[in-house]
Structures are given as structure tokens and as C-alpha cells.
Design a protein around this motif. Structure first.
Motif, mmCIF file in Angstrom:
data_model
loop_
_atom_site.group_PDB
_atom_site.id
_atom_site.type_symbol
_atom_site.label_atom_id
_atom_site.label_comp_id
_atom_site.label_asym_id
_atom_site.label_seq_id
_atom_site.Cartn_x
_atom_site.Cartn_y
_atom_site.Cartn_z
ATOM 1 N N SER A 197 110.599 26.873 -23.450
ATOM 2 C CA SER A 197 109.513 25.907 -23.581
ATOM 3 C C SER A 197 108.358 26.201 -22.633
ATOM 4 C CB SER A 197 110.032 24.487 -23.338
ATOM 5 O OG SER A 197 110.902 24.085 -24.373
ATOM 6 N N LEU A 198 108.654 26.884 -21.525
ATOM 7 C CA LEU A 198 107.617 27.241 -20.557
ATOM 8 C C LEU A 198 106.962 28.578 -20.866
ATOM 9 C CD1 LEU A 198 109.484 26.105 -17.333
ATOM 10 C CD2 LEU A 198 107.377 25.094 -18.225
ATOM 11 N N GLY A 199 107.359 29.220 -21.962
ATOM 12 C CA GLY A 199 106.796 30.513 -22.312
ATOM 13 C C GLY A 199 107.390 31.664 -21.536
ATOM 14 N N ILE A 200 108.567 31.459 -20.952
ATOM 15 C CA ILE A 200 109.269 32.484 -20.180
ATOM 16 C C ILE A 200 110.376 33.075 -21.041
ATOM 17 C CG2 ILE A 200 110.755 32.868 -18.161
ATOM 18 C CD1 ILE A 200 109.225 30.516 -16.816
ATOM 19 N N ASP A 201 110.548 34.394 -20.972
ATOM 20 C CA ASP A 201 111.622 35.044 -21.722
ATOM 21 C C ASP A 201 112.954 34.381 -21.374
ATOM 22 O OD1 ASP A 201 113.500 36.705 -22.886
ATOM 23 O OD2 ASP A 201 112.799 38.541 -21.912
ATOM 24 N N PRO A 202 113.649 33.767 -22.357
ATOM 25 C CA PRO A 202 114.875 33.031 -22.050
ATOM 26 C C PRO A 202 116.150 33.862 -22.137
ATOM 27 C CG PRO A 202 114.272 32.639 -24.320
ATOM 28 C CD PRO A 202 113.228 33.580 -23.757
ATOM 29 N N ASP A 203 116.036 35.142 -22.414
ATOM 30 C CA ASP A 203 117.234 35.958 -22.580
ATOM 31 C C ASP A 203 118.072 35.924 -21.305
ATOM 32 O OD1 ASP A 203 118.663 38.788 -22.275
ATOM 33 O OD2 ASP A 203 118.427 38.358 -24.416
ATOM 34 N N PRO A 204 119.361 35.539 -21.383
ATOM 35 C CA PRO A 204 120.170 35.372 -20.162
ATOM 36 C C PRO A 204 120.439 36.670 -19.426
ATOM 37 C CG PRO A 204 121.533 35.111 -22.118
ATOM 38 C CD PRO A 204 120.112 35.153 -22.598
ATOM 39 N N ALA A 205 120.362 37.818 -20.113
ATOM 40 C CA ALA A 205 120.653 39.085 -19.464
ATOM 41 C C ALA A 205 119.425 39.718 -18.824
ATOM 42 C CB ALA A 205 121.265 40.055 -20.473
ATOM 43 N N ARG A 206 118.243 39.491 -19.398
ATOM 44 C CA ARG A 206 117.067 40.199 -18.901
ATOM 45 C C ARG A 206 115.854 39.297 -18.666
ATOM 46 N NH1 ARG A 206 116.913 41.460 -24.623
ATOM 47 N NH2 ARG A 206 115.048 40.520 -25.549
ATOM 48 N N GLY A 207 115.968 38.009 -18.980
ATOM 49 C CA GLY A 207 114.814 37.122 -18.944
ATOM 50 C C GLY A 207 114.543 36.514 -17.588
ATOM 51 N N GLY A 208 113.745 35.451 -17.607
ATOM 52 C CA GLY A 208 113.357 34.776 -16.388
ATOM 53 C C GLY A 208 112.024 35.287 -15.873
ATOM 54 N N VAL A 209 111.608 34.788 -14.727
ATOM 55 C CA VAL A 209 110.358 35.204 -14.094
ATOM 56 C C VAL A 209 110.565 35.173 -12.586
ATOM 57 C CG1 VAL A 209 109.368 32.868 -14.009
ATOM 58 C CG2 VAL A 209 107.842 34.831 -14.096
ATOM 59 N N GLY A 210 109.935 36.113 -11.883
ATOM 60 C CA GLY A 210 110.227 36.312 -10.474
ATOM 61 C C GLY A 210 109.571 35.352 -9.502
ATOM 62 N N SER A 211 108.584 34.571 -9.953
ATOM 63 C CA SER A 211 107.906 33.634 -9.057
ATOM 64 C C SER A 211 107.022 32.713 -9.892
ATOM 65 C CB SER A 211 107.043 34.391 -8.029
ATOM 66 O OG SER A 211 106.012 35.120 -8.683
ATOM 67 N N GLY A 212 106.348 31.773 -9.205
ATOM 68 C CA GLY A 212 105.329 30.977 -9.872
ATOM 69 C C GLY A 212 105.815 29.748 -10.610
ATOM 70 N N VAL A 213 107.026 29.289 -10.317
ATOM 71 C CA VAL A 213 107.560 28.093 -10.983
ATOM 72 C C VAL A 213 107.730 26.982 -9.943
ATOM 73 C CG1 VAL A 213 109.429 27.124 -12.371
ATOM 74 C CG2 VAL A 213 108.745 29.520 -12.687
ATOM 75 N N THR A 214 107.231 25.800 -10.266
ATOM 76 C CA THR A 214 107.349 24.637 -9.392
ATOM 77 C C THR A 214 108.298 23.626 -10.013
ATOM 78 O OG1 THR A 214 105.088 24.934 -8.562
ATOM 79 C CG2 THR A 214 106.083 22.766 -8.261
ATOM 80 N N TYR A 215 109.248 23.154 -9.227
ATOM 81 C CA TYR A 215 110.243 22.188 -9.686
ATOM 82 C C TYR A 215 109.995 20.877 -8.931
ATOM 83 C CZ TYR A 215 112.754 26.504 -11.060
ATOM 84 O OH TYR A 215 113.108 27.723 -11.587
ATOM 85 N N ILE A 216 109.698 19.804 -9.655
ATOM 86 C CA ILE A 216 109.463 18.492 -9.038
ATOM 87 C C ILE A 216 110.532 17.541 -9.556
ATOM 88 C CG2 ILE A 216 107.833 16.608 -8.694
ATOM 89 C CD1 ILE A 216 105.583 18.627 -9.378
ATOM 90 N N LEU A 217 111.432 17.104 -8.668
ATOM 91 C CA LEU A 217 112.563 16.264 -9.043
ATOM 92 C C LEU A 217 112.271 14.835 -8.604
ATOM 93 C CD1 LEU A 217 113.574 19.274 -8.424
ATOM 94 C CD2 LEU A 217 115.847 18.270 -8.242
ATOM 95 N N PHE A 218 112.279 13.913 -9.543
ATOM 96 C CA PHE A 218 111.927 12.528 -9.243
ATOM 97 C C PHE A 218 113.159 11.775 -8.747
ATOM 98 C CE2 PHE A 218 108.836 13.941 -12.451
ATOM 99 C CZ PHE A 218 107.687 13.820 -11.683
ATOM 100 N N LYS A 219 113.005 11.152 -7.588
ATOM 101 C CA LYS A 219 114.121 10.473 -6.933
ATOM 102 C C LYS A 219 114.601 9.264 -7.733
ATOM 103 C CE LYS A 219 112.534 11.658 -2.246
ATOM 104 N NZ LYS A 219 112.111 11.110 -0.949
#
Length: 252
Positions: A202-224
Motif C-alpha cells: 500500500s505504501l508503494g514498496i516492493d512487498p516481496d518477502p525475500a527481496r523487498g522492503g526499503v532501506g530507510s525513509g519510513v516513519t512509524y507513528i503509533l497512537f497511544k
């Protein structure tokens, strides 16, 4: 991208299973089967196909506004996390009123239910369970449900002490996209920066579990102190996430 060992996954599953409520104690609800993701991107390191935004309420809360809100860091973790084994420990968990957040990479978690794109054939580190379960007692479905992974509690940081729990709502930001996900799994105590196949796609990142993902640039905001009910409802995550994101932007 880091890959979790079977030992971490097995130990985490045993510890969390002991404290989880039995399926009979949870309200029954049908699995939300909407918005099945298409096949993964064709090559390593490439962005995935254009992601639909029907679940991110485009224009409601922008990625730029959320990133601006989390500039700087008031650290809530006692120590720092690694994004991958062998990398330096340099990622703090930070806090503001109403949320905690971190900025890291995104590695692909395909754990949970066996699906066409998440299984032992597609993911050599596949584990058939998640720390938190659907309302019918089954593990989460990484191919369909956007969820993130939080580090297992440790001396570095205990997510539960910060008001974060399973099914809590999360705004995941990458480039110009905002995806509302849930806290769905736990990972190694020393690593941070992981989300499900569906979240990556959904974020436009390669989702393949073996080769996907992205090395930086992702922000995670968890609401308490938030909770999506049922955990598997994407619509509920978007509705609650949008409300909490708008409130978070208005906080001093």
C-alpha cells in the motif's frame, strides 16, 4: 533488509501465546477480505505497482504534515535499536503527546496465515503465527492486512509501558503516502522497522518477502491507548487512524 531467525519467532510466539486471550473470549467477526493486493513487484529494490489509496483517505492528513510533526525526538526508549543485524544501534523510540514514533527502514513480515504470497516457499523465514490474532482466533493475514511489528519488550523499551498494545492503530508514512495499519506482531528485542506485505504494498514498496522492503525513509507513528476492533478490519483502522492523526497534528 534484516531477516528474523526462527529462534526469535518461536520464542516470541510462545511467550505471547501464554498471555493471549483464548479465541472463545474474543468477539466473533468475519475476516475483512476486501482489497486483495495484486502480485509483488518484479525486481529487487523496485517500488511496487501504484497502490490504491481507498484506505488512506487521500487529502485528509498528508504525509508531509505528519513528518513535520515528528521532527526532533524526545526519547522514550532507554537505548537504541538496529534496523538490521550487524548495523549500528542508532534508532531511538521518541514520544509526543498521544503517540510514540520512530524512523527506520521497512522489512517485510509475511508471518501468519499461509497465503499465495506468504508461505515457506516465498519466505524462507516464514512463521505461521503472529503475536496478535484475528477475532476468530486465527493468526493475522500479512498479505491482506496492513500491520507493523514492534520490538519485543526489553530493557531498551517496553511498548506496553508506552500505552501501545496489539491492535493499536499506526500511521505509517513513506514518501507522499500514509497507510493506517495496526500493531500486529512482535519481533527481536534489538531490531526495529518491519511491516506486513500488505502495508508495504500500500505504501508503494516492493512487498516481496525475500527481496523487498526499503532501506530507510519510513516513519512509524503509533497512537497511544488505541485499539482497532476487530483487528482485521482495514476500514476500522483507517477511520480511527484518520481521527487520531488529525488530533495528533493539533496537539501542542
Amino acid at each position: 533488509m534484516h531477516h528474523r531467525s526462527h529462534l526469535y519467532a518461536a520464542v516470541g510466539a510462545v511467550l505471547l501465546a501464554a498471555s493471549a486471550l483464548p479465541a472463545s473470549a474474543r468477539p466473533a467477526a468475519a475476516l475483512d477480505t476486501t482489497h486483495l493486493p495484486p502480485p509483488p513487484a518484479p525486481r529487487a529494490g523496485a517500488a511496487g505497482p501504484p497502490a490504491t489509496r481507498s484506505f488512506t483517505l487521500e487529502g485528509s492528513v498528508t504525509a508531509a504534515a505528519l513528518r513535520a510533526k515528528v521532527q526532533g525526538c524526545s526519547r522514550v526508549s532507554k537505548g537504541l535499536y538496529r534496523t538490521d543485524q550487524g548495523k549500528p544501534a542508532d534508532i531511538p523510540v521518541c514520544g509526543k503527546k498521544g503517540a510514540v514514533y520512530w524512523k527506520a527502514d521497512l522489512d517485510i513480515d509475511c508471518d501468519g496465515q499461509v497465503t499465495a504470497r506468504c508461505n515457506k516457499r516465498t519466505d524462507p523465514y516464514f512463521h505461521g503465527d503472529t503475536a496478535f490474532h484475528q477475532s476468530d482466533g486465527k493468526p493475522l493475514n500479512a498479505e491482506r492486512l496492513p500491520y507493523i511489528v514492534v520490538p519485543a519488550p526489553s530493557g531498551t523499551w517496553d511498548y506496553t509501558a508506552s500505552g501501545i498494545r496489539g491492535a493499536g492503530v499506526v500511521a505509517v508514512v513513506h514518501q507522499d503516502r500514509v497507510e493506517y495499519a495496526v500493531v500486529g506482531d512482535t519481533g527481536p528485542a534489538g531490531l526495529i522497522g518491519e511491516a506486513s506485505y500488505a502495508a508495504a504494498r500500500s505504501l508503494g514498496i516492493d512487498p516481496d518477502p525475500a527481496r523487498g522492503g526499503v532501506g530507510s525513509g519510513v516513519t512509524y507513528i503509533l497512537f497511544k491507548n488505541s485499539k482497532v476492533t476487530p483487528i482485521e478490519s482495514r476500514q476500522s483502522a483507517v477511520k480511527l487512524g484518520s481521527e487520531l492523526a488529525r488530533k495528533f497534528l493539533q496537539e501542542n
